[in-house]
Design a protein around this motif. Structure first.
Motif, PDB file in Angstrom:
ATOM      1  N   UNK A  76       0.842  -1.205   0.000  1.00  0.00           N
ATOM      2  CA  UNK A  76       0.000   0.000   0.000  1.00  0.00           C
ATOM      3  C   UNK A  76       0.873   1.251   0.000  1.00  0.00           C
ATOM      4  N   UNK A  77       1.896   1.254   0.841  1.00  0.00           N
ATOM      5  CA  UNK A  77       2.814   2.404   0.877  1.00  0.00           C
ATOM      6  C   UNK A  77       3.489   2.593  -0.477  1.00  0.00           C
ATOM      7  N   UNK A  78       3.876   1.495  -1.114  1.00  0.00           N
ATOM      8  CA  UNK A  78       4.497   1.570  -2.438  1.00  0.00           C
ATOM      9  C   UNK A  78       3.539   2.178  -3.457  1.00  0.00           C
ATOM     10  N   UNK A  79       2.279   1.719  -3.461  1.00  0.00           N
ATOM     11  CA  UNK A  79       1.282   2.280  -4.378  1.00  0.00           C
ATOM     12  C   UNK A  79       1.097   3.773  -4.153  1.00  0.00           C
ATOM     13  N   UNK A  80       0.960   4.162  -2.894  1.00  0.00           N
ATOM     14  CA  UNK A  80       0.692   5.566  -2.568  1.00  0.00           C
ATOM     15  C   UNK A  80       1.866   6.460  -2.965  1.00  0.00           C
TER      16      UNK A  80
END
Length: 112
Positions: A76-80
């Protein structure tokens, strides 16, 4: 070791999956219906990111294991961090080579 989620947790995961799927569907519809590259990219980067993050969160919660949830949160952090930046760079590159905007565009902040 097999673990089962209580009913409330299962319903929460199901609601998160449903919300993620609906937001991802909205992103897909935006890709098909919006008139130009810039608005399509907006749909893909914003709604696609939120939908993907919700689906990853649901997968991490459904696993009921902390290391799987931590991997999902890292995803999720990577996507954001990456989706908005890449969409911005692609839009800037398209603008630099002269990709046309729709006639309905009223303001061009990148024009010099």
């Amino acid at each position: 070791m097999e673990t089962t989620l209580p009913l409330i947790a299962s319903l929460l995961v199901a609601a998160i999956v449903l919300a993620g799927a609906l937001i991802t569907l909205a992103a897909a519809i935006g890709l098909l219906r919006f008139p130009d590259l810039y608005t399509r990219m907006h749909a893909a980067s914003k709604a696609g990111t939120v939908g993907s993050c919700l689906l990853l969160l649901a997968a991490g919660l459904h696993a009921a294991e902390i290391h799987v949830l931590m991997r999902a949160l890292a995803g999720i952090a990577f996507f954001i961090l990456t989706a908005p930046v890449s969409a911005h760079l692609l839009a800037k590159a398209a603008h630099a080579i002269g990709y046309r905007k729709t006639r309905d565009t009223v303001r061009d902040d990148l024009r010099r």
